[in-house]
Design a protein around this motif. Sequence first.
Motif, PDB file in Angstrom:
ATOM      1  N   ARG A  90       4.896  -6.650 -12.697  1.00 44.66           N
ATOM      2  CA  ARG A  90       4.995  -7.952 -12.039  1.00 44.66           C
ATOM      3  C   ARG A  90       4.377  -9.054 -12.872  1.00 44.66           C
ATOM      4  N   LEU A 116      10.366 -25.530  -1.115  1.00 42.39           N
ATOM      5  CA  LEU A 116      10.179 -24.106  -0.809  1.00 42.39           C
ATOM      6  C   LEU A 116       9.511 -23.415  -1.989  1.00 42.39           C
ATOM      7  N   HIS A 117       8.939 -22.261  -1.728  1.00 41.01           N
ATOM      8  CA  HIS A 117       8.330 -21.446  -2.782  1.00 41.01           C
ATOM      9  C   HIS A 117       9.387 -21.186  -3.852  1.00 41.01           C
ATOM     10  N   ARG A 119      10.014 -18.656  -5.468  1.00 38.25           N
ATOM     11  CA  ARG A 119      10.702 -17.385  -5.263  1.00 38.25           C
ATOM     12  C   ARG A 119      11.860 -17.549  -4.274  1.00 38.25           C
ATOM     13  N   ALA A 123      15.735 -16.963  -4.924  1.00 39.11           N
ATOM     14  CA  ALA A 123      16.565 -16.110  -4.062  1.00 39.11           C
ATOM     15  C   ALA A 123      17.825 -16.850  -3.615  1.00 39.11           C
ATOM     16  N   LEU A 124      17.659 -18.128  -3.267  1.00 38.02           N
ATOM     17  CA  LEU A 124      18.790 -18.903  -2.745  1.00 38.02           C
ATOM     18  C   LEU A 124      19.799 -19.279  -3.829  1.00 38.02           C
ATOM     19  N   GLU A 127      19.788 -15.531  -7.500  1.00 39.08           N
ATOM     20  CA  GLU A 127      20.186 -14.156  -7.211  1.00 39.08           C
ATOM     21  C   GLU A 127      21.701 -14.034  -7.020  1.00 39.08           C
ATOM     22  N   PRO A 128      22.337 -15.027  -6.356  1.00 38.69           N
ATOM     23  CA  PRO A 128      23.793 -14.923  -6.229  1.00 38.69           C
ATOM     24  C   PRO A 128      24.508 -14.754  -7.561  1.00 38.69           C
ATOM     25  N   THR A 131      24.377 -11.096  -8.129  1.00 38.91           N
ATOM     26  CA  THR A 131      25.164 -10.353  -7.141  1.00 38.91           C
ATOM     27  C   THR A 131      26.652 -10.465  -7.453  1.00 38.91           C
TER      28      THR A 131
ATOM     29  N   GLU B 127      23.182 -12.435   0.434  1.00 33.37           N
ATOM     30  CA  GLU B 127      22.275 -11.718  -0.456  1.00 33.37           C
ATOM     31  C   GLU B 127      20.887 -12.370  -0.500  1.00 33.37           C
ATOM     32  N   PRO B 128      20.811 -13.726  -0.504  1.00 31.72           N
ATOM     33  CA  PRO B 128      19.474 -14.330  -0.502  1.00 31.72           C
ATOM     34  C   PRO B 128      18.595 -13.855   0.647  1.00 31.72           C
ATOM     35  N   THR B 131      17.096 -10.766  -0.697  1.00 32.42           N
ATOM     36  CA  THR B 131      16.193 -11.032  -1.819  1.00 32.42           C
ATOM     37  C   THR B 131      14.873 -11.605  -1.322  1.00 32.42           C
ATOM     38  N   LEU B 132      14.964 -12.545  -0.388  1.00 30.30           N
ATOM     39  CA  LEU B 132      13.752 -13.102   0.210  1.00 30.30           C
ATOM     40  C   LEU B 132      12.955 -12.006   0.900  1.00 30.30           C
ATOM     41  N   ARG B 134      12.888  -8.865   0.316  1.00 25.83           N
ATOM     42  CA  ARG B 134      12.275  -7.980  -0.687  1.00 25.83           C
ATOM     43  C   ARG B 134      10.963  -8.572  -1.205  1.00 25.83           C
ATOM     44  N   ARG B 138       7.359  -6.792  -0.640  1.00 29.09           N
ATOM     45  CA  ARG B 138       6.516  -6.421  -1.774  1.00 29.09           C
ATOM     46  C   ARG B 138       5.226  -7.234  -1.840  1.00 29.09           C
ATOM     47  N   LEU B 140       4.826 -10.359  -2.441  1.00 27.80           N
ATOM     48  CA  LEU B 140       4.792 -11.369  -3.496  1.00 27.80           C
ATOM     49  C   LEU B 140       4.666 -12.778  -2.930  1.00 27.80           C
ATOM     50  N   VAL B 141       5.153 -12.933  -1.719  1.00 28.87           N
ATOM     51  CA  VAL B 141       5.054 -14.255  -1.075  1.00 28.87           C
ATOM     52  C   VAL B 141       4.894 -14.090   0.427  1.00 28.87           C
ATOM     53  N   TYR B 143       5.988 -16.321   3.971  1.00 23.61           N
ATOM     54  CA  TYR B 143       6.693 -17.517   4.451  1.00 23.61           C
ATOM     55  C   TYR B 143       6.382 -17.783   5.911  1.00 23.61           C
ATOM     56  N   GLU B 147      10.193 -21.922   7.390  1.00 24.96           N
ATOM     57  CA  GLU B 147      10.761 -21.834   6.045  1.00 24.96           C
ATOM     58  C   GLU B 147      11.947 -20.879   6.027  1.00 24.96           C
ATOM     59  N   LEU B 150      14.805 -22.581   7.487  1.00 21.62           N
ATOM     60  CA  LEU B 150      15.382 -23.527   6.528  1.00 21.62           C
ATOM     61  C   LEU B 150      16.267 -22.792   5.520  1.00 21.62           C
ATOM     62  N   ALA B 151      15.737 -21.663   5.014  1.00 24.67           N
ATOM     63  CA  ALA B 151      16.504 -20.880   4.035  1.00 24.67           C
ATOM     64  C   ALA B 151      17.831 -20.447   4.636  1.00 24.67           C
TER      65      ALA B 151
END
Lengths: 167, 167, 167, 167
Positions: A90, A116-117, A119, A123-124, A127-128, A131, B127-128, B131-132, B134, B138, B140-141, B143, B147, B150-151
Amino acid sequence: MQQVANEAGVAAGTIYRYFKDKNELILELRKDVLAQVAAHILEDHHLGTLEERFKRIWMKMHNFGKQPSPANLSYEQYAHLPETNTDEIRNTEFKLFAPLQQLFEEGKAEGLLQPLHSRALYALSMEPAMTLARSIRRGLVHYEAHEIKLACDLCWKTILLPTQPTH
Amino acid sequence: MQQVANEAGVAAGTIYRYFKDKNELILELRKDVLAQVAAHILEDHHLGTLEERFKRIWMKMHNFGKQPSPANLSYEQYAHLPETNTDEIRNTEFKLFAPLQQLFEEGKAEGLLQPLHSRALYALSMEPAMTLARSIRRGLVHYEAHEIKLACDLCWKTILLPTQPTH
Amino acid sequence: MQQVANEAGVAAGTIYRYFKDKNELILELRKDVLAQVAAHILEDHHLGTLEERFKRIWMKMHNFGKQPSPANLSYEQYAHLPETNTDEIRNTEFKLFAPLQQLFEEGKAEGLLQPLHSRALYALSMEPAMTLARSIRRGLVHYEAHEIKLACDLCWKTILLPTQPTH
Amino acid sequence: MQQVANEAGVAAGTIYRYFKDKNELILELRKDVLAQVAAHILEDHHLGTLEERFKRIWMKMHNFGKQPSPANLSYEQYAHLPETNTDEIRNTEFKLFAPLQQLFEEGKAEGLLQPLHSRALYALSMEPAMTLARSIRRGLVHYEAHEIKLACDLCWKTILLPTQPTH
DNA sequence: GATGAATGAGAGTTCATTCAT
DNA sequence: TATGAATGAACTCTCATTCAT
């Protein structure tokens, strides 16, 4: 390990002079793959406007993800295995992809991107790219160049803060 | 296989009365996990407007992806392994997630969503959620609920066709 | 395989450095046994008259067949198993026992032996040496030395062409 | 055992109501095969002169030995395996092939055959019938009918006592 | 008597690792 | 420092046998 040794042109025992055991070898390999991926994707990452920088990275990521190269398959596989994402990995990942994170931070500081964070922004919007690439690599779909461009554009707009109309 | 037998409380040989070999056991397990995941995520998928249906699935997917449950870890792991996505698995997956695909198709038919392949719409907007999830799983963040909302909203808007302003 | 390893005083895995698998190990063993048997039986096969040569081989074969040595038991067992007489074994056997075949051919060329295929001559005159030996080895009968000699002599006469009386 | 049960149209467990274990099943099978072989070979064994009786048995044995029938393969295989020729089998064999032994005894009593143990007479004159048959069955040689007849005749003459010329 | 699911010891084989050379 | 033969625990899978039904 025998195959690795063969490919490296050394005896099996020799590996153990450079790596404690198989685990460490794989860990180092992952770090190396990560570095390669990052170097390739973040090439010229600082040139142009924020949007240009984002889209360049998006396209590079997408193109990389489409290939069935060992580096890519290894990257995908390890990224999603449970229990193998150690702190060390990481940390490496964090450092290598710092420029991408910085891009998001800059965008937020300028009031251009959603608050937003990074990360989440990743992701938004990023990552697409992977994918979609995976679907193509696996032969599940085929896209025209303009569709990819549209997808990339939509990803960018996703994280864009709507601008207030001025009077 | 010995561990599986132990956990099942049977002798090692007993497994082979129900599965031809290890490969088949894993294949059946994957199909079962996939069915569980689909059943959970697509629960009540037909209620409400298109947007409500999309957002319900998005949230369920996200919440499922946050859990370190065996079903989720297994799902993530296998989905990203190379060489193991046989036609049989793809077929199963296709059937199980048909309602989600249909949602996208309906949206396109209504002129509400971007004219992209439903796999692309999935990549861009669904997919996001995973990913979020995940990142959260893990550690890592972290929320806040707003938030996530919003995502989810941004994901929906990503695939929405911009409406012409009426005069 | 574990037992073989134990007897050889090595670890189980070591066998696989020298033989691909169990089958190959057995194949090589058979070839080795065959070579030992042939070497022992055909020792000095070229000395003396045709009759002396035949009877020497007959007696050696008989004496070898009487022993419960691993080589002999292995030889007998494999020679009569169905489906295990591969071309490779047959080839090896053919080469190793060539001198015996040649003896028969010489005899036929001289007009001394019956005009039959050398395999038939073998069946008629040599196989009884092994069959008798087997009976003795298994303790089913006991023979005096002169009886063995008689049997050997009868075998020789069996394949001999009767000579026309001269006037 | 499962296959045996399937072929017999019963459940695996049922076998154990009729046979103590696999070994006993095989033992009984061997005895059965032996009885079949003997019955076939010794059919009409009492008709005709001694020579006719011998040659009839020889030919039947030869013809039986040429076939790759389960009964024959099973017979050959077991007859030459070490450690499996128990007293019980030997006893069965002795009783079943008594007529053949009696033929040899009669011949000796009449002063027609060599004064050797009947097992030796068998080895000298009967075993070649099987050895030849084996070569043919394995495709190693092909014989004409007259050659087989010659071989049979030579076998008979092998054990025949030479007659004193009369004055 | 018959069933057949369950058993578990043992089979052949692999492979990461060690260590004398 | 490099070698590669040797190791042996662990793997997947088989199959003769048992026993509750």
